[in-house]
Design a protein around this motif. Structure first.
Motif, PDB file in Angstrom:
ATOM      1  N   PHE A  92      -5.659   3.365   9.401  1.00  0.00           N
ATOM      2  CA  PHE A  92      -4.372   4.007   9.631  1.00  0.00           C
ATOM      3  C   PHE A  92      -4.411   4.747  10.956  1.00  0.00           C
ATOM      4  O   PHE A  92      -5.403   5.375  11.306  1.00  0.00           O
ATOM      5  N   ASP A  93      -3.282   4.684  11.680  1.00  0.00           N
ATOM      6  CA  ASP A  93      -3.111   5.413  12.927  1.00  0.00           C
ATOM      7  C   ASP A  93      -1.828   6.224  12.795  1.00  0.00           C
ATOM      8  O   ASP A  93      -0.739   5.654  12.676  1.00  0.00           O
ATOM      9  N   ARG A 101       0.830  -1.196   0.000  1.00  0.00           N
ATOM     10  CA  ARG A 101       0.000   0.000   0.000  1.00  0.00           C
ATOM     11  C   ARG A 101       0.872   1.255   0.000  1.00  0.00           C
ATOM     12  O   ARG A 101       2.100   1.180  -0.046  1.00  0.00           O
ATOM     13  N   ALA A 102       0.225   2.406   0.066  1.00  0.00           N
ATOM     14  CA  ALA A 102       0.919   3.691  -0.053  1.00  0.00           C
ATOM     15  C   ALA A 102       1.986   3.883   1.024  1.00  0.00           C
ATOM     16  O   ALA A 102       1.777   3.598   2.200  1.00  0.00           O
ATOM     17  N   VAL A 103       3.123   4.391   0.573  1.00  0.00           N
ATOM     18  CA  VAL A 103       4.261   4.717   1.433  1.00  0.00           C
ATOM     19  C   VAL A 103       4.697   6.137   1.094  1.00  0.00           C
ATOM     20  O   VAL A 103       4.773   6.500  -0.077  1.00  0.00           O
ATOM     21  N   ALA A 104       5.006   6.933   2.102  1.00  0.00           N
ATOM     22  CA  ALA A 104       5.507   8.288   1.872  1.00  0.00           C
ATOM     23  C   ALA A 104       6.904   8.408   2.460  1.00  0.00           C
ATOM     24  O   ALA A 104       7.186   7.870   3.532  1.00  0.00           O
ATOM     25  N   GLU A 149      -0.403   0.762  11.132  1.00  0.00           N
ATOM     26  CA  GLU A 149       0.709   1.273  10.342  1.00  0.00           C
ATOM     27  C   GLU A 149       0.342   1.422   8.871  1.00  0.00           C
ATOM     28  O   GLU A 149      -0.583   0.778   8.370  1.00  0.00           O
ATOM     29  N   TYR A 150       1.077   2.301   8.168  1.00  0.00           N
ATOM     30  CA  TYR A 150       0.939   2.413   6.713  1.00  0.00           C
ATOM     31  C   TYR A 150       1.544   1.172   6.073  1.00  0.00           C
ATOM     32  O   TYR A 150       2.459   0.551   6.623  1.00  0.00           O
ATOM     33  N   CYS A 151       1.034   0.793   4.908  1.00  0.00           N
ATOM     34  CA  CYS A 151       1.505  -0.392   4.186  1.00  0.00           C
ATOM     35  C   CYS A 151       1.777  -1.543   5.158  1.00  0.00           C
ATOM     36  O   CYS A 151       2.905  -1.985   5.323  1.00  0.00           O
ATOM     37  N   PRO A 152       0.738  -2.025   5.836  1.00  0.00           N
ATOM     38  CA  PRO A 152       0.935  -2.996   6.911  1.00  0.00           C
ATOM     39  C   PRO A 152       1.554  -4.303   6.425  1.00  0.00           C
ATOM     40  O   PRO A 152       1.272  -4.782   5.325  1.00  0.00           O
ATOM     41  N   GLY A 153       2.428  -4.860   7.275  1.00  0.00           N
ATOM     42  CA  GLY A 153       3.064  -6.127   6.949  1.00  0.00           C
ATOM     43  C   GLY A 153       3.671  -6.757   8.184  1.00  0.00           C
ATOM     44  O   GLY A 153       4.152  -6.059   9.087  1.00  0.00           O
ATOM     45  N   ALA A 154       3.651  -8.072   8.225  1.00  0.00           N
ATOM     46  CA  ALA A 154       4.149  -8.798   9.388  1.00  0.00           C
ATOM     47  C   ALA A 154       5.648  -8.637   9.578  1.00  0.00           C
ATOM     48  O   ALA A 154       6.175  -8.914  10.660  1.00  0.00           O
ATOM     49  N   HIS A 155       6.351  -8.178   8.528  1.00  0.00           N
ATOM     50  CA  HIS A 155       7.805  -8.083   8.613  1.00  0.00           C
ATOM     51  C   HIS A 155       8.292  -6.641   8.571  1.00  0.00           C
ATOM     52  O   HIS A 155       9.442  -6.374   8.199  1.00  0.00           O
ATOM     53  N   SER A 156       7.431  -5.706   8.953  1.00  0.00           N
ATOM     54  CA  SER A 156       7.898  -4.340   9.144  1.00  0.00           C
ATOM     55  C   SER A 156       8.938  -4.334  10.262  1.00  0.00           C
ATOM     56  O   SER A 156       8.928  -5.196  11.145  1.00  0.00           O
ATOM     57  N   VAL A 157       9.832  -3.354  10.223  1.00  0.00           N
ATOM     58  CA  VAL A 157      10.798  -3.201  11.308  1.00  0.00           C
ATOM     59  C   VAL A 157      10.392  -1.961  12.089  1.00  0.00           C
ATOM     60  O   VAL A 157      10.250  -0.877  11.511  1.00  0.00           O
ATOM     61  N   ASN A 158      10.181  -2.129  13.383  1.00  0.00           N
ATOM     62  CA  ASN A 158       9.651  -1.053  14.204  1.00  0.00           C
ATOM     63  C   ASN A 158      10.552  -0.767  15.394  1.00  0.00           C
ATOM     64  O   ASN A 158      11.528  -1.480  15.643  1.00  0.00           O
ATOM     65  N   ALA A 159      10.215   0.271  16.112  1.00  0.00           N
ATOM     66  CA  ALA A 159      10.912   0.598  17.355  1.00  0.00           C
ATOM     67  C   ALA A 159       9.949   0.410  18.513  1.00  0.00           C
ATOM     68  O   ALA A 159       8.829   0.945  18.491  1.00  0.00           O
TER      69      ALA A 159
END
Length: 250
Positions: free
Chosen positions: A192-193, A81-84, A135-145
């Motif tokens: 989206f949040d 999905r959309a990413v900025a 999250e934007y462009c949600p995915g199980a393998h996003s890297v987060n803090a």
């Protein structure tokens, strides 16, 4: 593995930048080249929409929101999905041959998410792998803090004989991205949040984009062995020919 480094200097015509990953994938799929890693810092702010986004009724309004904010809308080469992102971001496109179509999809998501989380941890970020709620462009393998804010998004595209793995890391400008993404996802009528949008600079103040880029390149070099190369003129020509597929007309 060949390393291509640096933006093309195309300014607002960011469709050419996005099309370069597409051109890399085509060359590798045709057996014209082996694995290639491209690393660059965008030279203009971008909203990269997914193909599915373009089919939604609210897509024209989402595009208008991007343009009103001074971002160039494009259609991305991989899925999602959309990413900025802005000039304070890092884009990594990795292409390699694949004799078994769709083979290794999950393994790549897991392996590269771990690579990114290790690089972030080395910069003092409490990095984790997994989706952040909203999250934007949600995915199980996003890297987060801290399990709270997304820092790196990943996506893939597979074709016969090759795959493309793309990642976008947000070093800074989260304050500009949050309201824009909120407006875009509202137009697309997708969850989206805006609290889910983070940046490396917020998590590790003082981290420079140049230093972070060097760390990412070093991590890939340690794993694969990189050979720096100049952008092939043939690849650039092919990217320019494919750019129309990634421009947004709406």
């Amino acid at each position: 593995m060949e390393l291509l480094r640096g933006a093309l200097g195309v300014g607002e015509d960011q469709a050419v930048e996005v099309a370069t990953a597409h051109a890399m994938l085509r060359r590798t799929s045709a057996g014209e080249t082996g694995p290639v890693l491209r690393v660059y810092r965008p030279d203009a702010p971008v909203v990269a929409f997914g193909r599915r986004d373009s089919l939604l009724p609210g897509f024209p309004d989402a595009v208008a929101a991007a343009r009103d904010a001074g971002f160039t809308p494009v259609l991305r080469a991989p899925g999602g999905r959309a990413v900025a992102y802005t000039e304070n971001s890092l884009v990594v496109d990795h292409v390699a041959p694949d004799p078994g179509r769709l083979a290794g999809l999950e393994e790549r998501f897991v392996g590269y998410a771990e690579l990114w989380s290790e690089v972030l941890a080395a910069h003092g970020v409490a990095a984790q792998v997994g989706a952040v709620p909203g999250e934007y462009c949600p995915g199980a393998h996003s890297v987060n803090a801290r399990g709270r804010v997304k820092l790196v998004g990943t996506a893939q595209r597979m074709v016969r004989g090759a795959w493309l793995f793309s990642a976008v890391a947000i070093l800074d400008d989260a304050d500009a991205l949050r309201p824009l993404l909120a407006e875009i996802y509202r137009a697309l009528d997708l969850p989206f949040d805006d609290d889910s949008v983070g940046s490396i600079a917020d998590e590790s103040p003082g981290t420079s984009l140049a230093g972070f880029e060097d760390s990412v390149v070093a991590a890939y070099d340690a794993r694969f062995g990189l050979t720096p190369a100049a952008m092939p003129e043939e690849l650039l020509t092919r990217a320019k020919a494919l750019a129309a597929d990634h421009r947004v007309i709406a």
